[in-house]
Design a protein around this motif. Structure first.
Motif, PDB file in Angstrom:
ATOM      1  N   LEU A 120       0.979  -0.979   0.167  1.00  9.74           N
ATOM      2  CA  LEU A 120      -0.432   0.074  -0.211  1.00  9.74           C
ATOM      3  C   LEU A 120       0.720   1.369   0.123  1.00  9.74           C
ATOM      4  N   GLU A 124       0.677   4.354  -2.995  1.00  7.43           N
ATOM      5  CA  GLU A 124       0.192   5.586  -2.639  1.00  7.43           C
ATOM      6  C   GLU A 124       1.254   5.886  -3.417  1.00  7.43           C
ATOM      7  N   TRP A 157      -8.015   0.188  -0.781  1.00  7.84           N
ATOM      8  CA  TRP A 157      -7.308   0.954  -1.365  1.00  7.84           C
ATOM      9  C   TRP A 157      -8.074   1.934  -2.413  1.00  7.84           C
TER      10      TRP A 157
END
Ligand code: SAM
Length: 189
Positions: A120, A124, A157
């Motif tokens: 993650l 990002e 996400w």
């Protein structure tokens, strides 16, 4: 004939990449995806390829050398969450594609698999640096320990991304397997 999810990822990415582009392979492994990207970006482009394991860099270096494409690729032995630290100033906001093929290196230590936390973080970073148009592909496996959780965390996400800017699609093969892999595509339109 059904095509594999790896081929589906390559086909989707090929629509975005052209000569001179910057691409990231966040999980180099045996170098098949890095080689694919190196072919797509031509002499003027660059691929940044990451893996934690020296064995992955060694295999990938050999694969690229055989094809005389090593000069198009930066091979980086580090966690993909550190992505932005390795890009040059010129390349930093112009990633056309970032490719993730999650899990572990076939035939090696399964404990060295990708984890939701670093995946993650890397996603990002990648989305913050993604060009427009641009694409992130994530091939996620659900059959190994931790794989289902990681796949679900990536999908959760992806759902948080602004819908006006990013189109998210998920492809799951219709095969009979209990825990099929999933291909998550994020397109910056
Ligand atoms: C399924 S393999 C990738 C296959 C590869 N794309 C290919 O074409 O052969 C996943 C790779 O991710 C690497 N990996 C695991 N965690 C990582 C991390 N945090 N940062 C970078 N690479 C990682 C593993 O070492 C493994 O080689």
């Amino acid at each position: 004939m059904t095509i594999s999810l790896v081929n589906q990822a390559h086909n989707n990415i090929a629509n975005y990449l052209s000569e001179g582009d910057i691409a990231v392979d966040a999980t180099m492994g045996n170098g098949f995806d890095t080689l694919f990207l190196a072919k797509q970006i031509g002499e003027a482009g660059k691929v940044y390829s990451f893996d934690l394991q020296a064995a992955a860099l060694h295999t990938t270096e050999q694969r690229l050398s055989k094809e005389k494409l090593l000069h198009r690729v930066c091979l980086i032995q580090d966690d993909h969450s550190q992505l932005s630290a390795y890009l040059t100033k010129d390349d930093v906001h112009s990633i056309r594609c970032a490719m993730f093929n999650l899990g572990y290196l076939p035939g090696s230590d399964k404990l060295l698999q990708t984890t939701p936390n670093s995946t993650l973080q890397a996603l990002e970073s990648a989305i913050a640096l993604l060009a427009q148009p641009g694409i992130i592909s994530i091939l996620a496996y659900t059959g190994h320990t931790g794989g289902r959780e990681e796949t679900e965390s990536v999908k959760s996400w992806a759902k948080t991304l602004p819908k006006k800017q990013y189109e998210v699609t998920i492809q799951i093969p219709s095969a009979t397997k209990n825990s099929p892999p999933e291909l998550i595509l994020i397109e910056h339109l």
